[in-house]
Design a protein around this motif. Structure first.
Motif, mmCIF file in Angstrom:
data_model
loop_
_atom_site.group_PDB
_atom_site.id
_atom_site.type_symbol
_atom_site.label_atom_id
_atom_site.label_comp_id
_atom_site.label_asym_id
_atom_site.label_seq_id
_atom_site.Cartn_x
_atom_site.Cartn_y
_atom_site.Cartn_z
ATOM 1 N N SER B 75 0.585 -1.282 -0.160
ATOM 2 C CA SER B 75 0.154 -0.259 0.011
ATOM 3 C C SER B 75 0.531 1.749 0.008
ATOM 4 O O SER B 75 0.246 2.300 1.155
ATOM 5 N N PHE B 76 2.203 1.406 -0.724
ATOM 6 C CA PHE B 76 2.532 2.470 -1.181
ATOM 7 C C PHE B 76 2.147 3.636 -1.475
ATOM 8 O O PHE B 76 1.111 3.598 -2.287
ATOM 9 N N PRO B 77 1.552 4.171 -0.276
ATOM 10 C CA PRO B 77 0.509 5.994 -0.193
ATOM 11 C C PRO B 77 0.427 6.599 -2.113
ATOM 12 O O PRO B 77 -0.733 6.891 -2.007
ATOM 13 N N THR B 78 1.361 7.253 -2.340
ATOM 14 C CA THR B 78 1.683 8.023 -3.605
ATOM 15 C C THR B 78 1.409 6.950 -4.862
ATOM 16 O O THR B 78 1.979 7.959 -5.863
ATOM 17 N N ARG B 107 -4.322 5.826 2.396
ATOM 18 C CA ARG B 107 -3.079 4.340 2.057
ATOM 19 C C ARG B 107 -2.154 3.969 3.178
ATOM 20 O O ARG B 107 -1.838 3.437 3.317
ATOM 21 N N LEU B 108 -1.746 5.809 3.539
ATOM 22 C CA LEU B 108 -0.718 5.471 4.200
ATOM 23 C C LEU B 108 -0.827 4.721 5.567
ATOM 24 O O LEU B 108 0.015 3.829 5.536
ATOM 25 N N PRO B 109 -1.894 4.629 5.875
ATOM 26 C CA PRO B 109 -2.121 3.525 7.965
ATOM 27 C C PRO B 109 -2.025 2.359 7.356
ATOM 28 O O PRO B 109 -0.773 1.111 7.957
ATOM 29 N N HIS B 110 -1.728 1.520 6.190
ATOM 30 C CA HIS B 110 -1.909 0.672 5.893
ATOM 31 C C HIS B 110 -0.357 0.239 5.408
ATOM 32 O O HIS B 110 0.400 -0.354 5.955
ATOM 33 N N PHE B 111 -0.086 1.563 5.059
ATOM 34 C CA PHE B 111 1.650 1.466 4.199
ATOM 35 C C PHE B 111 2.384 1.356 5.800
ATOM 36 O O PHE B 111 3.437 0.735 6.078
#
Lengths: 343, 602
Positions: B75-78, B107-111
């Motif tokens: 889950s890379f956020p960007t 996506r950030l917290p998963h990453f």
């Protein structure tokens, strides 16, 4: 003392010897080779110029009025007033002690003020190169003193309401190096402040051509850590400053064609410059802005070193590039997560 | 700044003589009309040559793995994954950045949870990775290419296996493809995270020290892991052993490896001892590709012994001259630590020093994976994989479907399955394979197409320049930045005698160029010449003792040529894209490793 040899000076002697004079003494103490010379101290200035009654005349001027006429008069006073015998004798003796008769010297003003704006007024105009003979030296010293009464300098003091009684200037008299190559170097990048490099500008002949911007110099960016040349630009160097063959002064001439496009310093000389720059920086404990020269025999001399100020101020204001995180990999999670480093 | 853009995909002209090239690749690799809206760049680093039909799997499969890893696993956020297209036999790629701030936030917290887990357990996971990779290599090595006899073996009956051997044609071929796919998942499993740690430290260094070159960052991080140097080191050991055992006289330039080996067999105990050491070193260290592992024709040393045997005479000579050929790992390690310590000391504040320590520490933790995965994946596994496919090609040739084994690489993998089914049916039904009539004209035509396409100069990029080039994740994936794109845009201003690439190793040198398209030709290079080649790999190692500078079509500052050139202290310009096309053997060239420019002095 009206005259002090470099060997007796150190970085605390700015009040007597000015910034340039004190720095040359300090370099010598650090074991760096500088051309031999002496400083005509602020005591000499006070003895010779302090009694001429100029302070009152300056204070009476209107900063917004026409200063050109009055300043010209003031300068003429300084340049023509008879020198006190003991001052003249001390300078003459110190000059003759440097060695051969008619030894070519550079005579430069050495401001005591910490104010860089004022110091930069002095700078160029008040450097007399390839001066020969005691009488010529005395005259150049008086011209340096007189430069304190230039329109720019006087109006600057008037606007700032600086006390004329505190006014003083030292003058550096230094054996001239007939430079084959010369230039400046910074112990951090003047362009971006990078502390890991030494940036060297070099060209043929005397350093005045580089300092005045009359020539586009060769430029090198060298890593302090590995000594590797990170960037190297060899310019077409059209102009050089050389001693006037008529005996005194400096002339500018076209660089001979075969020299124009080749590097003005060798790889070994560049390495020696960088090593010296690092030694000076380590000695002072702060990044330095250095003038240097290499003579015909390949001998390297420093002519001046002063602290770099522009990036030092920016550093003080800037946020750190990054600060420690709770876990090392948090840096990665933040940056790849779309956050800026250091935020 | 100019607002010029690159040609649009729809504007790419046909190459004369290459009509029908589209049939060599799957439908989903073709440029679509709407692709004109996006920015694509030519992946010359991995795919410098025209792709034969089978070799299409070396783009298809990696991109299924990388994208899944970024988008679905971590889950890379960007950024999501990479899309690719093939035009005129060349691979163009584009990244899919995530630009919507809300989506990034989602996506950030998963990453953080997922990537954080890997970083926090890195050493254990890397240990397990090595075990899984070893097992995977054992699996590909164990795949059997079935032998179809008149009757199946009696054991098939007595063991009650229940299926005849023709069944295994497709199953075992498919196993190769499946294992190759799994290898690429393992390949990307830790690589993006490893690169991520590197990119973040890299960005930090570039901000703290704007003049710092890419290679300086690499030198602070690069481990002393010897995996990628190991094949060359093994050769040097074999050369030393030959001198010690007094059999070195057999290693002369141009000698046929088979003859050298049989002569060694006649040299009594010493010869036997050398041959035993040779066998020992060969597996796995000769499973090293002469390329980067993306083309079937990049053979391994084990496939073609002329490459290692071309290097041995020179090593023997050097050892006799008393040279120490062992890599000075201790000195390199000291140098690495000194460079890092001194840069650290130059940082402005204690806070920055502490952050530097954290980032560098993490980089050094992940780097052994980054450095050694290549040997396991692109070299060892991949050369074994292509050997298996070639063996299936041999089967098809022996059944008359193809003219020769290597023709199998002119069929797409799904077409190979068709051809195998043809054999399965013919063997089962007592008939004759129909493939000869069907496939042989296709293979012949495709060979012509490949030749025609090789003449095409692919533009470095296509379509409009995108806004999100400076996202670290995208930069990491693409390996290109705004600067790269500007360089490409400005390429027209360079005259035709100039080639631009990455400044990979500093210094400026002039000399005579030697263009080597293939590592097999390294015997022809003369002392002091400048090597110009498509790409170098560990098998090229021996050549660096002779040359004055290196220039390659492909590769970045961490590529093999760059690393070795720095170690030898010679200038190198890599990733030029076109050096081998623009420079000819005998040209006098200037290699400027400081600026990344190669000039032909005509």
């Amino acid at each position: 003392m009206t005259v002090l040899p470099f060997a007796e000076l150190g970085r605390d002697d700015v009040p007597a010897a000015g910034g340039k004079g004190a720095s040359l003494g300090e370099l010598l103490r650090a074991g760096i080779r500088v051309p031999d010379g002496f400083v005509v101290t602020t005591t000499a200035f006070r003895t010779a110029v302090g009694g001429l009654g100029l302070a009152e005349r300056v204070s009476a001027l209107d900063p917004d009025g026409d200063l050109a006429g009055p300043c010209a008069e003031l300068r003429a006073v300084v340049e023509t007033a008879p020198l006190p015998d003991d001052v003249a004798a001390a300078i003459t003796a110190a000059y003759e002690a440097l060695g051969e008769p008619d030894l070519p010297v550079a005579v430069r003003s050495s401001a005591t003020s910490e104010d860089s704006a004022e110091a930069s007024f002095a700078g160029l105009q008040d450097t007399y190169l390839w001066v020969r003979g005691a009488d010529a030296v005395l005259e150049a010293v008086r011209r340096c003193w007189a430069s304190l009464y230039s329109v720019e300098s006087v109006s600057y003091r008037l606007r700032r309401a600086l006390a004329e009684d505190d006014l003083a200037m030292a003058v550096v008299v230094q054996r001239m190096v007939d430079s084959r190559s010369s230039g400046v170097m910074f112990t951090r990048s003047p362009l971006n402040g990078d502390r890991s490099v030494v940036c060297v500008d070099a060209s043929w002949g005397l350093g005045s051509a580089v300092v005045s911007g009359e020539v586009t110099p060769d430029s090198f960016v060298v890593s302090k850590v590995t000594g590797e040349v990170a960037k190297r630009f060899i310019a077409t160097k059209c102009t050089w400053h050389r001693p006037d063959p008529r005996g005194s002064g400096v002339i500018d001439r076209d660089v001979p064609g075969e020299l124009q496009d080749i590097p003005s310093i060798s790889a070994e000389e560049l390495a020696a410059l960088v090593a010296t720059a690092r030694a000076v920086e380590a000695h002072y404990g702060s990044p330095q802005d250095i003038e240097w020269a290499i003579d015909d025999s390949g001998e390297l001399f420093l002519l001046q070193s002063r602290p770099e100020t522009v990036w030092a101020e920016k550093d003080a204001a800037a946020a750190p590039v990054a600060t420690p995180a709770a876990r090392p990999f948090d840096h990665v999670l933040n940056v790849l997560g779309g956050k800026k480093q250091g935020a | 700044m100019t607002t010029r853009s690159f040609p649009l995909p729809s504007q790419i002209a046909d190459v004369p003589g290459a009509e029908g090239w589209e049939q060599m690749y799957p439908y989903f690799t073709r440029f679509q009309p709407e692709d004109d809206q996006r920015f694509w760049f030519y992946n010359s680093m991995h795919f410098p040559e025209v792709i034969p039909a089978f070799d299409g799997v070396t783009s298809e499969i990696p991109y299924t793995a990388i994208g899944a890893n970024l988008a679905r696993l971590f889950s890379f956020p960007t950024t999501l994954g990479i899309e690719y297209r093939i035009v005129n036999g060349r691979v163009y790629i584009t990244a899919n950045p995530v630009l919507d701030p809300e989506e990034i936030e989602r996506r950030l917290p998963h990453f953080q949870e997922r990537a954080g887990y890997y970083y926090a357990n890195w050493d254990r996971l890397y240990g397990e990775w090595q075990q899984r990779m070893d097992a995977l290599i054992a699996e590909i090595e164990a795949v059997e290419v079935p032998v179809l006899g008149d009757l199946d073996d009696i054991s098939v009956v007595t063991s009650g296996r229940g299926y005849a051997t023709n069944h295994l044609l497709r199953e075992n071929f498919h196993r190769c493809i499946d294992l190759y796919s799994k290898m690429w998942h393992y390949h990307t499993e830790m690589l993006q995270l490893g690169y991520g740690a590197y990119v973040v430290f890299f960005e930090f260094c570039k901000q703290a020290f704007p003049e710092m070159g890419d290679q300086m960052v690499a030198r602070m991080v690069a481990g002393m892991d010897v995996t990628m140097y190991r094949p060359d080191d093994e050769l040097k050991k074999l050369a030393a052993l030959a001198v010690e055992l007094d059999v070195a006289d057999l290693f002369v330039e141009g000698a046929d490896p088979a003859k050298v080996l049989s002569s060694l067999g006649e040299r009594g105990g010493n010869g036997q001892r050398w041959l035993a050491a040779f066998e020992e070193a060969k597996d796995p260290w000769f499973h090293v590709s002469v390329g980067d592992g993306f083309y079937h024709h990049h053979l391994s040393w084990a496939d073609d012994l002329t490459v290692p045997f071309a290097a041995l005479p020179r090593y023997v000579e050097q050892i006799r001259a008393g040279e120490d050929l062992t890599r000075p790992t201790e000195r390199l390690a000291e140098e690495r630590d000194r460079i890092a310590d001194e840069h650290r000391a130059l940082l402005g504040s204690e806070e920055e020093k502490a952050a530097f320590d954290q980032m560098l520490g993490l980089c050094r933790q992940v780097f052994p994976y980054i450095e050694s995965h290549k040997f396991y994946c692109e070299h060892w596994f991949t050369t074994r994989f292509f050997q298996k496919i070639r063996a299936f090609g041999q089967l098809l040739a022996s059944r008359g479907v193809l003219r020769e084994a290597d023709d199998v690489f002119h069929l797409r993998s799904v077409e190979v399955e068709d051809a195998l089914v043809d054999v399965m049916l013919a063997w089962a039904g007592g008939g004759t394979e129909l493939g000869a009539r069907h496939w042989q004209p296709i293979v012949a035509r495709r060979k012509e197409i490949l030749e025609a396409l090789a003449q095409w100069s692919p533009p470095p990029a296509l379509g409009p320049v995108p806004p999100a080039l400076n996202d670290p994740a995208v930069k990491m994936l693409w390996g290109i930045t705004d600067d790269t794109v500007q360089t490409w845009l400005g390429d027209e201003s360079l005259d035709e005698n100039t080639v631009r690439g990455y400044a990979a190793s500093p210094g400026v040198v002039e000399g005579v160029a030697r263009v080597l398209m293939n590592v097999n030709d390294i015997g022809s290079i003369r002392e002091g010449e400048i090597l110009v080649c498509p790409v170098t790999a560990p098998s090229w190692g021996p050549v660096f003792g002779k040359i004055a500078a290196a220039v390659s079509d492909i590769g970045g500052t961490m590529s093999h040529a760059a690393i070795v050139a720095r170690e030898y202290g010679m200038p190198a310009v890599v990733g030029t894209g076109q050096a081998t096309a623009k420079i000819q053997t005998g040209d006098r060239v200037r290699v400027d490793g400081d600026r990344g420019i190669v000039t032909v002095l005509r």
